[in-house]
Design an enzyme around this catalytic site. Structure first.
Site, mmCIF file in Angstrom:
data_model
loop_
_atom_site.group_PDB
_atom_site.id
_atom_site.type_symbol
_atom_site.label_atom_id
_atom_site.label_comp_id
_atom_site.label_asym_id
_atom_site.label_seq_id
_atom_site.Cartn_x
_atom_site.Cartn_y
_atom_site.Cartn_z
ATOM 1 N N GLU A 86 10.979 -21.170 -70.643
ATOM 2 C CA GLU A 86 11.623 -22.375 -70.117
ATOM 3 C C GLU A 86 13.040 -22.153 -69.576
ATOM 4 O OE1 GLU A 86 11.341 -25.546 -72.975
ATOM 5 O OE2 GLU A 86 9.171 -25.570 -72.906
ATOM 6 N N GLU A 111 2.430 -24.279 -73.840
ATOM 7 C CA GLU A 111 2.868 -25.150 -74.942
ATOM 8 C C GLU A 111 2.419 -26.567 -74.662
ATOM 9 O OE1 GLU A 111 7.036 -25.216 -76.028
ATOM 10 O OE2 GLU A 111 7.162 -23.035 -75.884
HETATM 11 C C1 FCB Z 1 9.824 -26.550 -76.002
HETATM 12 C C2 FCB Z 1 10.320 -25.271 -76.618
HETATM 13 C C3 FCB Z 1 9.909 -25.071 -78.046
HETATM 14 C C4 FCB Z 1 9.955 -26.357 -78.819
HETATM 15 C C5 FCB Z 1 9.170 -27.416 -78.083
HETATM 16 C C6 FCB Z 1 9.079 -28.728 -78.817
HETATM 17 O O1 FCB Z 1 10.695 -26.952 -74.996
HETATM 18 O O2 FCB Z 1 9.866 -24.174 -75.879
HETATM 19 O O3 FCB Z 1 10.734 -24.090 -78.614
HETATM 20 O O4 FCB Z 1 11.260 -26.738 -79.016
HETATM 21 O O5 FCB Z 1 9.757 -27.652 -76.836
#
Ligand code: FCB
Length: 440
Positions: free
Chosen positions: A167, A351
């Protein structure tokens, strides 16, 4: 779960994700100080000033944790290595104990039949490099490539997939413009530099990994579904600016070798001179692309300096983070990234998940809201696939309740509950439901 493996092709990959600082316990094993330790020690930055010194003690409990990944029926484990654990000062000296740890961890994954999906940087920068300007300093690209080489000379032969950074928007914008994450700056010039240098570092790490003969290299960016908060042209323009900064800046650079005009209008005066010459280095070919998706944002215009926008609260159901639940945004962003940028490259949802205030009752954790959330988002992945988007994998965030950055240990994203007094792990209902859905 409303889905099962039978809904996907045989080689579709299901995984679960974590990151180093959030679970390992940075006080163990000779890791160097990071800018998250520094950030957390300033009053007001993190809930109860909590830090990752102990976290989930994954550093000593990793075997139990990998057993949980295997027994959950997952094919792959997405984890990150900590730069400061490998090189405590960020450059030069190597912490042998740190390299040994990642070596054991990767072997532990392979022994359990799990594909190791490595991220090289998930947000903890060695403090010594922050002292030199951190992501503001162009030299970080070289420091990062050196770290990549040290780590991957040791474990690169057993890594299934690798991405340099998690990210980049959070590394750059959230941390240098909005000030919510370490190093906590609110500085347009620092932010613009970081927006560029983080991509430069990506390119240098990919180059270093290719030189080591590694394949299956990708990148991981976060996306939000962005919509204007009302019908006005001002809000529509504000939404386009927000979308350019969070959703388009990085994919445009990585795949089209350019930055979006609506973001350049505010950032170009602050970019390093000659940035255009870096775009080929940044846009070198990749093998896959990862998207992290959680929510949507409604945006309206705000008088004042660029980017002149504000997020407003929408009407949808929310998670413990206060994030609106909007699965359609996931199919939409998958389609958009495929059509406009990656054009046929395999996409992976690296994610997706939600926080809820989970508690153990009679030995069980009933997180049915998370089950529904995962079902609805997996359904969105299936819709994207039906429209021809080559989605090749889906990773749940996260294996364990963990250190949720500036929210400390309060927001529980795990499919496994962690008691932060005794660090006992208790699989939640969602974990058991996933294990049934993923059983072969
Ligand atoms: C993302 C991150 C991870 C966690 C989730 C909820 O942005 O990559 O580390 O904080 O959000």
């Amino acid at each position: 779960m409303a889905f099962s493996r039978a809904d996907f092709p045989e080689d579709f990959l299901f995984g679960v994700a974590t990151s180093a600082y959030q679970i390992e316990g940075h006080g163990f094993g000779g890791a160097g100080r990071t800018h998250w330790d520094d950030f957390a020690s300033v009053p007001g930055n993190v809930v109860r000033a909590e830090h990752g010194g102990r976290a989930c003690e994954h550093y000593t409990r990793w075997e139990e944790d990998l057993d949980l990944v295997r027994d959950g029926g997952f094919d792959s484990y997405r984890f990150s290595a900590s730069w400061a654990r490998v090189m405590p000062e960020g450059r030069g000296g190597v912490n042998a104990e740190g390299l040994d740890f990642y070596d054991r961890l990767v072997d532990g994954m392979l022994a359990r039949g799990l594909n190791p999906a490595l991220t090289l940087y998930h947000w903890e920068l060695p403090s010594a490099l922050q002292d030199l300007g951190g992501w503001r300093n162009r030299d970080i690209a070289g420091w990062f490539a050196d770290y990549a080489e040290v780590l991957l000379r040791r474990i690169g032969d057993r890594i299934w997939s690798a991405a340099p950074l998690n990210e980049p928007w959070c590394v750059a914008w959230l941390s240098h413009f909005l000030g919510h994450h370490a190093p906590g700056l609110r500085d347009i010039r620092a932010a613009a530099r970081a927006m560029h240098h983080v991509l430069l570092a990506h390119g240098s790490a990919v180059e270093a990994m290719r030189a080591l003969g590694m394949g299956n290299l990708g990148a991981v960016c976060n996306f939000e579904h962005v919509a204007p908060a009302d019908d006005s042209e001002a809000s529509a323009a504000a939404a386009r600016r927000h979308d350019a900064i969070i959703n388009r800046w990085f994919v445009s650079a990585l795949f089209n070798r350019q930055y979006p005009a609506e973001a350049l209008e505010g950032l170009e005066p602050h970019l390093p001179v000659g940035w255009e010459k870096d775009m080929d280095h940044i846009g070198r070919p990749l093998d896959w692309f990862g998207l992290n998706y959680y929510t949507r944002k409604l945006v309206c215009a705000e008088p004042g300096p660029w980017p002149g926008l504000r997020e407003i609260e929408g009407p949808l159901a929310r998670t413990q983070m206060g994030w609106e639940i909007y699965p359609d945004g996931l199919s939409a962003i998958l389609l958009r990234v495929h059509e406009g940028y990656t054009r046929g490259l395999p996409l992976v949802v690296t994610e997706n998940g939600m926080a809820s205030a989970d508690a153990i009752r009679s030995g069980k954790v009933d997180d049915r809201a998370r089950i529904a959330f995962l079902e609805d988002h997996v359904a969105a992945v299936l819709r994207a696939r039906a429209e021809g988007v080559p989605v090749a994998g889906y990773f749940v965030w996260s294996l364990l309740d963990n250190y949720e950055w500036s929210f400390g240990y309060e927001k529980r994203f795990g499919i496994v509950h962690v008691d932060f007094q005794n660090l006992q792990r208790t699989p939640k209902a969602s974990y058991h439901a996933l294990a049934r859905a993923l059983a072969r």
